[in-house]
Design an enzyme around this catalytic site. Sequence first.
Site, PDB file in Angstrom:
ATOM      1  N   SER A  34      42.118  16.229 -25.116  1.00 40.86           N
ATOM      2  CA  SER A  34      41.970  17.678 -25.094  1.00 40.86           C
ATOM      3  C   SER A  34      42.716  18.271 -26.301  1.00 40.86           C
ATOM      4  O   SER A  34      42.517  17.812 -27.422  1.00 40.86           O
ATOM      5  CB  SER A  34      42.473  18.237 -23.761  1.00 40.86           C
ATOM      6  OG  SER A  34      41.994  19.536 -23.529  1.00 40.86           O
TER       7      SER A  34
ATOM      8  N   HIS B 181      36.306  14.866 -18.635  1.00 40.06           N
ATOM      9  CA  HIS B 181      37.346  15.168 -19.622  1.00 40.06           C
ATOM     10  C   HIS B 181      38.275  13.968 -19.831  1.00 40.06           C
ATOM     11  O   HIS B 181      38.933  13.510 -18.905  1.00 40.06           O
ATOM     12  CB  HIS B 181      38.143  16.385 -19.150  1.00 40.06           C
ATOM     13  CG  HIS B 181      38.846  17.120 -20.242  1.00 40.06           C
ATOM     14  ND1 HIS B 181      38.240  17.480 -21.425  1.00 40.06           N
ATOM     15  CD2 HIS B 181      40.129  17.578 -20.336  1.00 40.06           C
ATOM     16  CE1 HIS B 181      39.107  18.133 -22.189  1.00 40.06           C
ATOM     17  NE2 HIS B 181      40.249  18.189 -21.558  1.00 40.06           N
TER      18      HIS B 181
ATOM     19  N   ASP C 227      31.607  16.371 -19.867  1.00 37.68           N
ATOM     20  CA  ASP C 227      32.728  17.253 -20.191  1.00 37.68           C
ATOM     21  C   ASP C 227      32.244  18.475 -20.963  1.00 37.68           C
ATOM     22  O   ASP C 227      31.643  18.335 -22.034  1.00 37.68           O
ATOM     23  CB  ASP C 227      33.745  16.483 -21.030  1.00 37.68           C
ATOM     24  CG  ASP C 227      34.961  17.314 -21.384  1.00 37.68           C
ATOM     25  OD1 ASP C 227      35.188  18.362 -20.743  1.00 37.68           O
ATOM     26  OD2 ASP C 227      35.707  16.906 -22.303  1.00 37.68           O
TER      27      ASP C 227
END
Length: 360
Positions: A43, A319, A294
Amino acid sequence: MSAKHLNYLSSEQALADFAVLIKDLKKTLPGAQKSPVIAIGGSYGGMLAAWLRMKYPSSVAGALAASAPILQFIVPCGEFYRVVTHDFTISSANCSSSIRRSWPAIERFAATAEGLQWMSLTFGLCAPLKSPEDVFAFKAWLQETWVNLAMVDYPYEANFLQPLPAWPVKVACKHLQFTAGASDRELLYGISQAVRVYYNHTGAAACLNTSQTGTSSLGYLGWFYQSCTEMVMPMCTDGIQDMFEPEPWNFQAFSDECFNTFGVRPRQDWAETVYGGRDIRAHSNIIFSNGNLDPWISGGVTHSMSESVVAILVDGGAHHLDLRYNNEHDPESVIKTRTLEVRYFKEWIRQAARTLRSES
């Protein structure tokens, strides 16, 4: 947090801190002086990992950037929510269309005091809906709930954001298989049950708090500040290609919100300027991994740029699934991805060792 200290909250400062930390660790840890370093992150951490390799190539031999949306600043504003919608669409028939029809149903119920009371009780809200502002916040809470479910749609039980069952989007969609003839009451009851998959999978919640979305542990205030300075990611919905209420991207309104909250205004194109946008072919030794479930894949690097700036797609991955611990329910795609990533790591370490020998 004061504005004085928030000034240090920037990606550039974080990268410089990492570079200084690595140098210090190599000086102070026995045997670490000639040890190659690989940056790994998911991320925002993945964005930093990639940028660390780009900006401080002497500090790290390579980087794994998992679910790192380094292009989110420059892709069309609706891409993110289209991926969210696609996740719900493929999980069950009528699921995304049921969510799309829920927004006007909420407005119709919100038109009367009895409707507001019914929704408050049906959803088990900690604070009842009383005003248009409450309804607006309620819908924003629902929207973020659907986003979060898509983001953590893992193939096994997990508690990254909230304690959730395996394939939580599919579980939520079991409550949302309505045809167009369903009544508003039936539809919203189904929505209330789907929301509980995210907020009350364990059954321990006495009520649902619309001021919480399960992401408080991720440092939302800090990320909002960065969004208001350097991380400007345009987001919009149209209600046609996605399952949300139409909301155009309005940079000026966003800038005003930032100024009212923090006393700063965003640098709209700064991230592309400082990190290069799509033009990253000159760099080396970076893996960009993305799961096709994601939503952040919308801003990810999904095509390899060169032999050493490579993109890996994790089919059925949410994710940064590849950074999570091994699980017996992992899809074959993520098992192969992890093996390939380690293969690259070993090659980068060998490269770094050869460079050290040639310099000594």
